[in-house]
Design an enzyme around this catalytic site. Structure first.
Site, mmCIF file in Angstrom:
data_model
loop_
_atom_site.group_PDB
_atom_site.id
_atom_site.type_symbol
_atom_site.label_atom_id
_atom_site.label_comp_id
_atom_site.label_asym_id
_atom_site.label_seq_id
_atom_site.Cartn_x
_atom_site.Cartn_y
_atom_site.Cartn_z
ATOM 1 N N ASP A 291 0.772 -1.265 0.003
ATOM 2 C CA ASP A 291 -0.079 -0.008 0.116
ATOM 3 C C ASP A 291 0.979 1.456 0.082
ATOM 4 O O ASP A 291 1.956 1.146 -0.007
ATOM 5 C CB ASP A 291 -0.962 -0.013 1.171
ATOM 6 C CG ASP A 291 -2.246 0.863 1.041
ATOM 7 O OD1 ASP A 291 -2.279 1.678 -0.223
ATOM 8 O OD2 ASP A 291 -3.410 0.578 1.570
HETATM 9 C C1 BGC Z 1 -4.931 3.203 -0.159
HETATM 10 C C2 BGC Z 1 -5.237 2.235 -1.302
HETATM 11 C C3 BGC Z 1 -4.962 2.844 -2.451
HETATM 12 C C4 BGC Z 1 -3.652 3.694 -2.727
HETATM 13 C C5 BGC Z 1 -3.321 4.385 -4.146
HETATM 14 C C6 BGC Z 1 -3.600 4.323 -0.278
HETATM 15 O O1 BGC Z 1 -3.700 5.365 0.491
HETATM 16 O O2 BGC Z 1 -5.003 2.817 1.056
HETATM 17 O O3 BGC Z 1 -6.457 1.716 -1.279
HETATM 18 O O4 BGC Z 1 -5.223 1.943 -3.514
HETATM 19 O O5 BGC Z 1 -3.520 4.497 -1.654
HETATM 20 O O6 BGC Z 1 -4.282 5.214 -4.201
#
Ligand code: BGC
Length: 758
Positions: A291
């Site tokens: 993540d």
């Molecule tokens: C989120 C993810 C997301 C990623 C990219 C993160 O802050 O937890 O779910 O896919 O950002 O945008």
């Protein structure tokens, strides 16, 4: 310890199993090409494939500085960036891709990812809302259309479905998942993966899916985002993992790990999750992306001393791609050269990334997704709007309808449409809205205006504002708690109307990432507005637009009719009008309970019995002294404009042997005067287990359409495998003994029958 565990799993995950790959991910010809590429790549180029940056086009995190962008562009030209997120549009993606394939030594195309969560340009209801449809074909269609739009705009890969089971509505990201139940969640996960990836990942209108957030991100303590999780292996396997497993089995090409730790080990550095279970037991052949910055966050967790150690821990544990922590690009090559990380780990991760790029056809034509003509056609397709309206009306849940106030009469003289969300063209788009145009949704007011004849007068008053200040992904919503100036006009509008539609709830950005709340009641002055309006006119229909369940307290007691419409997407207003006037009979059922109070959270219908289930006189049983244990509206609940009755369930046998099955059948009758659809639900209780079992677990559901007076028999087949769970012995299997089956229209109001497994 980690290394030991890992070695066994690596042997498994590297073993070539023909046909075992996600939707043909493992293709012998491509594997050979990957071998050839790996043989040519320097360690820096390999690590580059594991390096993902966010572009500045559109960000879901802090916008990269000019300096960081320069670094990114330089590295792309050198073939040191495998993926970019947040770059969209046929033209922009083409330009970005050109940098890699025209300058990079090996001309390896990049893969472009984006959060296409519930639509790309056309917005569908937020995922929690869609789950309320219990209609897997509709959910799959929504993902299919989202993929078609995104793919035409150069996006190869969505960071969806989000399959986190959540029992706590304080958590703002509950809006992104399918609610509290692992079975419903697993069905929805598979439907979404099938929708995004279609039958062939190589088709130009399909995109790679990403099951996230692996794992247990929905169980943060206190419902606080990114917070600590500590849970047993049993709960992990029985509650959290089933939707992930379903996504893997449906062929999800990628997984994303999670920000949270579990029992002291951050998910990103968790070899048990990623090596043992995902790549080992499940034979997952795609890749795992971290993540956003989660590799670096292992330092803050207190699990890694520095970014270098974090890089080593993450790659060892099975995190293949580094999203925005810049840990791999900085440290992996030196770590390999110093003999501190086995190059086999890097090779395996690169192979997985390249596999997905091959499957998407990017090596045949790196620009095949970036097609301006197709983009224009896909983004303006009227069929997409019609589908969004269809899913939105299927998602609406009728919570209350006292005295049959609903459906409203279209030919009434005057309808007052009131509330902060009544004319709001933005809130229905919800959070995580990809490339939706701000303020492009059909509002409730517009939907009603379009539905009624010209002889019906529609009056509008905002009453109160819900939020003031910026409304965006990165900004915290500021709630209006002082400006009451619009209330008198709203009361006036209500007074002379035949009926009032009051649109209240949550702004789009009140739920979603980083939006945990300790109070999930109606915020600001909304309840005050409702009180004032009810004094002027009792015929008030509350249309709730929310990302999460709310505690409705006074509203639930006093408003005669309540519809939960979620953040219903681009066509929300039309869908709501369809239901308000009875053109659509509501059939949605809650995928998560509406609690009575925050104090009940976390909660699930599938709780354990405890040693003191009660009820008993006195206090010494498992209850609250100031509240019932039960939620206000339970999981699976939703009314209709007609009523359905259930017969006693019949079993095909009272005893089944291992490998056998039992049929549970029930006759459902439409006892009212309107045609309608009912979601019949089957629950099971395993009375005694080697570990205690929940009092009820969803095991099946069927949506049946019934004409007035019509009856239909609905049959569910329960196989031994449906009774299996992760036992005390650490095996996924059914245990002999007594079971109960329950059938009904929600998790609370059910009829039961008993059987035995021999
Ligand atoms: C989120 C993810 C997301 C990623 C990219 C993160 O802050 O937890 O779910 O896919 O950002 O945008």
């Amino acid at each position: 310890m980690h290394l030991l565990r890992f070695t066994g799993a690596l042997a498994l995950s590297l073993a070539f199993i023909p046909g075992a790959g996600a939707q043909g991910l493992v293709n012998p010809a491509n594997e050979k090409k990957i071998d050839a590429l790996l043989a040519q790549m320097t360690i820096e180029e390999k690590v580059g494939q594991l390096n993902q940056y966010s572009s500045a086009f559109d960000v879901t995190g802090p916008a990269p500085s000019a300096g960081a962008q320069k670094v990114m562009y330089d590295q792309i030209r050198q073939g040191l960036v495998g993926s970019v997120l947040n770059v969209t549009g046929a033209e922009a993606t083409r330009k970005m891709q050109q940098l890699a394939v025209e300058n990079g030594r090996l001309k390896i195309p990049m893969i472009f990812g984006l959060d296409v969560i519930h639509g790309y340009r056309t917005m569908f209801p937020t995922p929690l809302g869609e789950a309320a449809s219990w209609d897997m074909a509709a959910i799959e269609a929504s993902a299919r259309i989202s993929a078609t739009e995104a793919a035409a705009a150069g996006v190869h890969w969505t960071f969806a479905p989000m399959v986190d089971v959540a029992w706590d509505a304080r958590w703002g990201r509950i809006m992104e998942g399918s609610g509290e139940d692992p079975y419903l969640g697993a069905q929805a996960a598979a439907a979404r993966v099938h929708g995004f990836q279609g039958k062939d990942l190589g088709a130009v209108d399909t995109i790679a899916a990403c099951a996230k957030h692996y794992a247990a991100y929905g169980f943060g303590e206190g419902g606080r985002d990114y917070n600590t999780v500590d849970m047993s292996e049993q709960r992990l396997r029985n509650v959290v993992l089933p939707p992930f497993k379903a996504a893997a089995e449906a062929g999800a090409a990628t997984f994303m790990n999670a920000f949270n730790e579990i029992a002291g080990i951050p998910s990103t550095g968790n070899a048990h999750l990623q090596r043992d279970i995902l790549k080992g037991e499940w034979g997952f052949q795609g890749f795992v992306v971290s993540d956003w910055g989660s590799i670096g966050e292992m330092v803050a967790h207190g699990y890694s001393e520095n970014l270098e150690q974090a890089a080593r821990q993450a790659i060892t544990a099975g995190s293949d791609m580094d999203m925005e922590a810049r840990a791999y690009v900085a440290h992996l090559a030196p770590l390999v050269k110093a003999g501190k990380v086995d190059v086999k780990l890097v090779d395996d991760a690169v192979r997985r990334v390249l596999r997905v790029k091959f499957a998407l056809g990017l090596f045949d034509d790196p620009y095949r997704y970036s097609d301006a003509a197709r983009e224009k056609q896909a983004l303006g397709n009227p069929a997409h709007a019609a589908a969004a309206r269809d899913v939105a009306r299927k998602s609406i849940v009728l919570l209350k309808n006292e005295g049959g106030l609903l459906p409203l009469d279209k030919t009434a003289k005057t309808i007052a449409v009131i509330g902060p969300l009544a004319a709001d063209k933005d809130a229905p788009l919800g959070n995580w809205r990809a490339q939706a145009v701000t303020g492009s949704a059909v509002s409730v007011l517009e939907g009603i205006q379009a539905a009624v004849p010209s002889t019906t007068r529609v009056v509008h008053a905002e009453g109160v504002k819900l939020v003031t200040g910026p409304r965006s992904f990165m900004a915290r919503s500021v709630i209006n708690t002082t400006d009451r100036s619009g209330i008198p006009a709203a009361v006036e509008a209500a007074r002379s109307a035949d009926a009032v539609v009051l649109a209240i709830g949550e702004d789009a950005f009140q739920s979603g990432e980083g939006r945990s709340q300790t109070d999930i009641g109606l915020k600001g002055l909304q309840e005050e507005l409702l009180k004032a309006v009810l004094e002027a006119n009792k015929r008030v229909v509350v249309v709730l637009m929310t990302g999460r369940p709310l505690t409705l307290g006074w509203t639930a007691e006093n408003a005669p009719a309540i519809l939960e419409a979620w953040h219903g997407g681009s066509q929300a207003g039309h869908a709501i009008a369809d239901v308000l006037f009875g053109d659509t009979n509501p059939s949605g059922k809650l995928p998560v309970a509406f609690p009575r109070s925050v104090g009940q959270l976390p909660m699930t219908y599938a709780h354990k019995n405890t040693g003191r289930p009660g009820p008993e006189p006195g206090v010494t049983w498992s209850a609250y002294t100031d509240s019932p244990n039960e939620p206000l509206y339970p999981f699976g609940y939703g009314l209709s404009y007609t009523t359905f009755t259930y017969s006693e369930p019949k079993l095909s046998a009272s005893e089944i042997g291992f490998g056998g099955s039992v049929q549970v059948s029930v006759t459902i009758t439409n006892a009212g005067k309107r045609a309608g659809a009912e979601v019949a639900q089957l629950y099971v209780r395993d009375m005694v287990g080697s570990v205690t079992r929940p009092v009820r677990e969803l095991k099946g559901f069927q949506k049946v359409d019934l004409q007035p007076g019509q009856s239909r028999e609905v049959a569910f087949t329960l196989k031994t495998s449906d009774l299996a769970f992760y036992t005390a012995a650490g095996k996924w299997e059914a245990e002999p003994g007594a079971f109960k089956a329950f059938v009904g229209g929600n998790s609370r109001d059910v009829k039961e029958a008993a059987f035995n497994l021999k």
